[in-house]
Write a protein that holds these residues in place. Structure first.
Motif: not given
Length: 218
Positions: A72-75, A96-99, A158-160
Motif C-alpha cells: 500500500g505504498i502511497p503515491f 516523505r510524511k513521517t521519515g 483513489s490512491s489512498y
C-alpha cells in the motif's frame, strides 16, 4: 482543513504571516474514525484484474496493483521509487510524511514491474515540483475513478483507497498491527488503527467461539 492548518503554521514559522491565537479553535481538524476507505477483496480483485482495453486504464490498473503489492505504498513515495531503490532483494524507501524507513522484499518480476511503471519524480521542495506532483496525483485518481466505473465498482476509488485496503486486508489475514504499521511507514501505531476497518459481527462471533473453546470442559 488539516492541510490548511499545516500550511498556515509553516507560513507563521517562515515569517510570511502573523500568528493569530486560536485561529483553528472552532474548526475540526481531526480524523473521522468512522470513515473507512477500504475496499472488499472482491472489488479489489475486480479492480486489479478486470478486463479493460484502454491503454490509460491498463496503466492505472497496473500501477494500482503494484502499489498494493508494495504494502500500500502511497503515491507520493511511489513516484520516487525505481530499480535503484532495490538492494539485496528489498525495496527500500523513506516515507516523505513521517521519515520512517520502509523495507519490502521483492522478486525479479516485481522489480521489472517497478521499472515499467516508473513515474517521473517531482521535487517536492519546489513550487513547480509540488504542482507537478499534484497534477500526476489528480490524473492517477481520475484514471482510477474511470477504471472503477468501467468495471462496475460502486465504491469510491483513489490512491489512498489502495493503501487503506492493503492495511485492512492484512488485518483480516491476522497480520499483527505492529507489522502493518511498520509496512505502512507509520510513526505511531495509533495512526494505523485509524486506517483499519473493523470486523463485522460474524467475524467477531467466529473469533469469540474460538476463544471460548479454549476454556470449555473437555
Amino acid at each position: 482543513m488539516r492541510m490548511l492548518r499545516a500550511l498556515y503554521n509553516k507560513g507563521v514559522y517562515a515569517g510570511l504571516t502573523k500568528h493569530v491565537y486560536n485561529l483553528f479553535h472552532d474548526v475540526y481538524t481531526g480524523i473521522d474514525k468512522s470513515h473507512k476507505k477500504a475496499m472488499s477483496p472482491v472489488d479489489l480483485n475486480t479492480l486489479f484484474f478486470g478486463k479493460v482495453s484502454s491503454p490509460a486504464l491498463i496503466s492505472a490498473q497496473q500501477i494500482a496493483r503494484l502499489m498494493y503489492c508494495l504494502c500500500g505504498i502511497p503515491f507520493v513515495d511511489f513516484q520516487h521509487v525505481g530499480a535503484d531503490s532495490v538492494k539485496d532483494g528489498s525495496l527500500n524507501y523513506s516515507r516523505r510524511k513521517t521519515g520512517v524507513c520502509v523495507s519490502i522484499p521483492v522478486n525479479k518480476e516485481t522489480v521489472s514491474l517497478i521499472e515499467k511503471a516508473a513515474v517521473c519524480p517531482s521535487d517536492m521542495n519546489t513550487e513547480a515540483g509540488y504542482r507537478h506532483y499534484q497534477s500526476l496525483l489528480r490524473k492517477f485518481n481520475a484514471s482510477l475513478s474511470r477504471l472503477a466505473s468501467k468495471l462496475g465498482i460502486k465504491a469510491h476509488v483513489s490512491s489512498y483507497t489502495i493503501r487503506h485496503s492493503w492495511a485492512t486486508t492484512a488485518l483480516y489475514c491476522h497480520v499483527p498491527v505492529e507489522v502493518i504499521s511498520s509496512a505502512l511507514g507509520h510513526a505511531d501505531i495509533k495512526t494505523t488503527q485509524i486506517y483499519l476497518k473493523g470486523f463485522n459481527a460474524k467475524e467477531i462471533g467466529l473469533a469469540n467461539r474460538k476463544v471460548c473453546r479454549c476454556v470449555e470442559n473437555k
